[in-house]
Scaffold this motif. Structure first.
Motif, PDB file in Angstrom:
ATOM      1  N   GLY A   1     -98.135 -46.567 -20.279  1.00  0.00           N
ATOM      2  CA  GLY A   1     -99.401 -47.215 -20.590  1.00  0.00           C
ATOM      3  C   GLY A   1     -99.279 -48.685 -20.926  1.00  0.00           C
ATOM      4  O   GLY A   1    -100.267 -49.320 -21.277  1.00  0.00           O
ATOM      5  N   VAL A   2     -98.067 -49.268 -20.824  1.00  0.00           N
ATOM      6  CA  VAL A   2     -97.849 -50.688 -21.104  1.00  0.00           C
ATOM      7  C   VAL A   2     -97.489 -51.394 -19.806  1.00  0.00           C
ATOM      8  O   VAL A   2     -96.489 -51.057 -19.156  1.00  0.00           O
ATOM      9  N   ALA A   3     -98.310 -52.371 -19.393  1.00  0.00           N
ATOM     10  CA  ALA A   3     -98.014 -53.150 -18.192  1.00  0.00           C
ATOM     11  C   ALA A   3     -96.860 -54.114 -18.468  1.00  0.00           C
ATOM     12  O   ALA A   3     -95.923 -54.220 -17.683  1.00  0.00           O
ATOM     13  N   PHE A   4     -96.954 -54.832 -19.577  1.00  0.00           N
ATOM     14  CA  PHE A   4     -95.838 -55.676 -19.980  1.00  0.00           C
ATOM     15  C   PHE A   4     -95.923 -55.964 -21.473  1.00  0.00           C
ATOM     16  O   PHE A   4     -96.977 -55.830 -22.105  1.00  0.00           O
ATOM     17  N   SER A   5     -94.783 -56.314 -22.033  1.00  0.00           N
ATOM     18  CA  SER A   5     -94.713 -56.709 -23.438  1.00  0.00           C
ATOM     19  C   SER A   5     -94.137 -58.110 -23.506  1.00  0.00           C
ATOM     20  O   SER A   5     -93.586 -58.623 -22.536  1.00  0.00           O
ATOM     21  N   TRP A   6     -94.286 -58.753 -24.651  1.00  0.00           N
ATOM     22  CA  TRP A   6     -93.784 -60.119 -24.795  1.00  0.00           C
ATOM     23  C   TRP A   6     -93.266 -60.347 -26.207  1.00  0.00           C
ATOM     24  O   TRP A   6     -93.607 -59.621 -27.149  1.00  0.00           O
ATOM     25  N   GLU A   7     -92.435 -61.334 -26.326  1.00  0.00           N
ATOM     26  CA  GLU A   7     -91.980 -61.797 -27.637  1.00  0.00           C
ATOM     27  C   GLU A   7     -91.912 -63.311 -27.605  1.00  0.00           C
ATOM     28  O   GLU A   7     -91.217 -63.888 -26.767  1.00  0.00           O
ATOM     29  N   VAL A   8     -92.665 -63.934 -28.480  1.00  0.00           N
ATOM     30  CA  VAL A   8     -92.750 -65.388 -28.539  1.00  0.00           C
ATOM     31  C   VAL A   8     -92.195 -65.834 -29.888  1.00  0.00           C
ATOM     32  O   VAL A   8     -92.831 -65.645 -30.930  1.00  0.00           O
ATOM     33  N   PRO A   9     -90.983 -66.402 -29.913  1.00  0.00           N
ATOM     34  CA  PRO A   9     -90.384 -66.798 -31.186  1.00  0.00           C
ATOM     35  C   PRO A   9     -91.072 -68.016 -31.772  1.00  0.00           C
ATOM     36  O   PRO A   9     -91.660 -68.832 -31.057  1.00  0.00           O
ATOM     37  N   SER A  10     -90.995 -68.141 -33.073  1.00  0.00           N
ATOM     38  CA  SER A  10     -91.568 -69.289 -33.759  1.00  0.00           C
ATOM     39  C   SER A  10     -90.525 -69.894 -34.682  1.00  0.00           C
ATOM     40  O   SER A  10     -89.638 -69.191 -35.181  1.00  0.00           O
TER      41      SER A  10
ATOM     42  N   GLY B   1    -101.878 -53.359 -21.858  1.00  0.00           N
ATOM     43  CA  GLY B   1    -101.933 -52.123 -21.094  1.00  0.00           C
ATOM     44  C   GLY B   1    -103.142 -51.305 -21.484  1.00  0.00           C
ATOM     45  O   GLY B   1    -104.193 -51.855 -21.844  1.00  0.00           O
ATOM     46  N   THR B   2    -102.991 -49.988 -21.460  1.00  0.00           N
ATOM     47  CA  THR B   2    -104.071 -49.117 -21.907  1.00  0.00           C
ATOM     48  C   THR B   2    -104.147 -49.122 -23.425  1.00  0.00           C
ATOM     49  O   THR B   2    -103.197 -49.521 -24.108  1.00  0.00           O
ATOM     50  N   LEU B   3    -105.269 -48.657 -23.970  1.00  0.00           N
ATOM     51  CA  LEU B   3    -105.415 -48.596 -25.422  1.00  0.00           C
ATOM     52  C   LEU B   3    -104.343 -47.706 -26.027  1.00  0.00           C
ATOM     53  O   LEU B   3    -103.726 -48.059 -27.049  1.00  0.00           O
ATOM     54  N   GLU B   4    -104.084 -46.561 -25.406  1.00  0.00           N
ATOM     55  CA  GLU B   4    -103.061 -45.661 -25.927  1.00  0.00           C
ATOM     56  C   GLU B   4    -101.673 -46.295 -25.831  1.00  0.00           C
ATOM     57  O   GLU B   4    -100.836 -46.137 -26.723  1.00  0.00           O
ATOM     58  N   GLY B   5    -101.434 -47.029 -24.720  1.00  0.00           N
ATOM     59  CA  GLY B   5    -100.139 -47.658 -24.541  1.00  0.00           C
ATOM     60  C   GLY B   5     -99.835 -48.714 -25.582  1.00  0.00           C
ATOM     61  O   GLY B   5     -98.736 -48.756 -26.143  1.00  0.00           O
ATOM     62  N   VAL B   6    -100.802 -49.589 -25.873  1.00  0.00           N
ATOM     63  CA  VAL B   6    -100.544 -50.640 -26.863  1.00  0.00           C
ATOM     64  C   VAL B   6    -100.469 -50.064 -28.270  1.00  0.00           C
ATOM     65  O   VAL B   6     -99.755 -50.598 -29.130  1.00  0.00           O
ATOM     66  N   LYS B   7    -101.174 -48.944 -28.507  1.00  0.00           N
ATOM     67  CA  LYS B   7    -101.044 -48.276 -29.810  1.00  0.00           C
ATOM     68  C   LYS B   7     -99.630 -47.751 -29.998  1.00  0.00           C
ATOM     69  O   LYS B   7     -99.029 -47.888 -31.066  1.00  0.00           O
ATOM     70  N   ARG B   8     -99.079 -47.126 -28.934  1.00  0.00           N
ATOM     71  CA  ARG B   8     -97.707 -46.617 -29.026  1.00  0.00           C
ATOM     72  C   ARG B   8     -96.712 -47.756 -29.215  1.00  0.00           C
ATOM     73  O   ARG B   8     -95.726 -47.627 -29.951  1.00  0.00           O
ATOM     74  N   TYR B   9     -96.974 -48.894 -28.548  1.00  0.00           N
ATOM     75  CA  TYR B   9     -96.100 -50.052 -28.722  1.00  0.00           C
ATOM     76  C   TYR B   9     -96.114 -50.508 -30.173  1.00  0.00           C
ATOM     77  O   TYR B   9     -95.065 -50.789 -30.766  1.00  0.00           O
ATOM     78  N   TYR B  10     -97.299 -50.572 -30.761  1.00  0.00           N
ATOM     79  CA  TYR B  10     -97.422 -50.965 -32.162  1.00  0.00           C
ATOM     80  C   TYR B  10     -96.653 -50.003 -33.070  1.00  0.00           C
ATOM     81  O   TYR B  10     -95.911 -50.421 -33.965  1.00  0.00           O
ATOM     82  N   GLU B  11     -96.807 -48.723 -32.827  1.00  0.00           N
ATOM     83  CA  GLU B  11     -96.122 -47.720 -33.652  1.00  0.00           C
ATOM     84  C   GLU B  11     -94.614 -47.814 -33.515  1.00  0.00           C
ATOM     85  O   GLU B  11     -93.875 -47.521 -34.457  1.00  0.00           O
TER      86      GLU B  11
END
Length: 389
Positions: free
Chosen positions: A183-192, A203-213
């Motif tokens: 459910g995730v098309a792509f992820s990213w990491e932007v350092p600061s 991605g999908t709502l379920e996919g980004v929720k799983r990514y968050y978890e």
């Protein structure tokens, strides 16, 4: 002098209002909330070119800068891109500064004013009455009902984008990982350089929720929302009403970014007015040009998201990542840039990989890229010629 209403005080509405007010047009901005810039939903990554288009307000809100972009496919690095100067902006402050500029240019701002309806004849109705305008710029957002009632603007599908501030920063490349699974098309990491990074997923709502978890309890802040999946709406105006921003699908389909296309469209519209076009023709011309460019980008997005092309390319390049230069704003040039810089033999391998991974969809997408790039070029020429008449 033309009188223009702008409905919606997000970035798109504000940048159009600021640009047109700088020409001396009478601008009235309607915003139903008590302030602009909220809720925050964007990572705020733009190129130096976009910073220049927006101007002072963007330069004063730069938080971090980057020169490289690492592209991964399911954790494996397939390309290291030299992107020149890419910047992370403070989106909330950016919109506050655009509002200040609008006011300083004489624009009238009506906060806490809900627009009940908009007519194609330029009528804007609120609970306080009705006013008529030479043009109405409708920036009522991805959830907006005003553009839907008129039957114009974006009506398609959506992705969900999630930004998560996590501890740990530093100065290194922006990392984008195309997962195309779960459910995730792509992820990213932007350092600061400020002690944290902005991680996220689309991605999908379920996919980004799983990514968050999957990040556990590391999150310091979470924000995001729905993003048009593209392409831009075929109908972006009706009569005197023009739809911009997320409401029109004016985002880069590969990433969901909306700052570049809307800033460019606003700047083009202002330049056409300076050359003698009326505000209606200027808005129509600028939106035609930018939406054609975005449709070319959408062809790339379909090639990436709708096929197995990345998997095939990942196998084709072997263990050595491609090292390329890329204009961060024009994603539809990614494939052509790859072929131009990889050399003859790698190019043939990449073409074969694209065709193998994409099936019948890949040649169609490649043709769309070339077609829309060509159409966009001719429309630019036509608009410039028209402006000289």
């Amino acid at each position: 002098m033309a009188k223009v209403a702008v409905v919606g005080g997000g970035f798109a509405g504000l940048v159009f209002a600021r640009e047109l007010a700088s020409l001396g047009l009478t601008i009235e901005l309607y915003e139903e909330h008590g302030r602009v810039g909220m809720p925050e939903h964007c990572t705020g990554i733009v190129s130096g070119r976009t910073v220049d288009i927006i101007g002072r307000e963007a330069r004063e809100t730069i938080l971090d800068s980057y020169n490289s972009l690492e592209i991964r496919f399911r954790g494996r690095t397939i390309a290291l891109l030299d992107v020149g100067g890419v910047y992370r902006l403070d989106r909330v402050r950016l919109e506050d500064l655009l509002l200040e500029s609008l006011r300083s240019l004489g624009g009238r701002v009506l906060l806490r004013t809900r627009v009940e309806s908009v007519g194609s004849d330029g009528a804007v109705r609120t609970n306080g009455g009705e006013a008529r305008y030479d043009a109405v710029i409708l920036a009522d957002g991805v959830h907006g009902s005003l553009h839907r009632r008129l039957g114009i603007g974006y009506m398609g599908s959506h992705h969900y984008g999630l930004n998560i501030l996590v501890p740990g920063g530093g100065e290194s490349a922006i990392m984008v990982d195309f997962r195309l699974e779960g459910g995730v098309a792509f992820s990213w990491e932007v350092p600061s350089s400020r002690g944290f990074s902005v991680a996220g997923a689309m991605g999908t709502l379920e996919g980004v929720k799983r990514y968050y978890e999957s990040l556990g309890t590391r999150a310091l802040k979470v924000y995001g929302g729905r993003i048009p999946a593209g392409p831009p709406a075929e109908m972006l105006w009706e009569g005197r009403v023009f739809v911009v921003g997320d409401a029109g699908g004016l985002v880069k389909p590969l990433s969901g970014g909306g700052l570049y296309p809307n800033a460019k469209a606003a700047k083009l519209a202002a330049s056409f007015i300076r050359r003698g076009l009326d505000v209606v023709d200027a808005l129509a011309g600028s939106l035609s040009i930018v939406s054609d460019e975005l449709r070319a980008q959408y062809a790339v997005a379909r090639l990436v998201y709708g096929t197995r092309v990345l998997e095939s390319i990942s196998r084709a390049i072997g263990d050595t990542p491609l090292r390329l230069k890329l204009d961060y704003d024009t994603h539809h040039q990614l494939l052509l840039s790859t072929l131009a810089q990889a050399g003859p033999l790698p190019s043939l391998k990449l073409i074969a990989a694209a065709l193998k991974g994409g099936g019948v969809e890949a040649p169609l997408s490649l043709l769309k890229i070339l077609y829309h790039s060509t159409v966009s070029t001719y429309r630019r020429l036509a608009a410039f010629t028209l402006s000289k008449v």
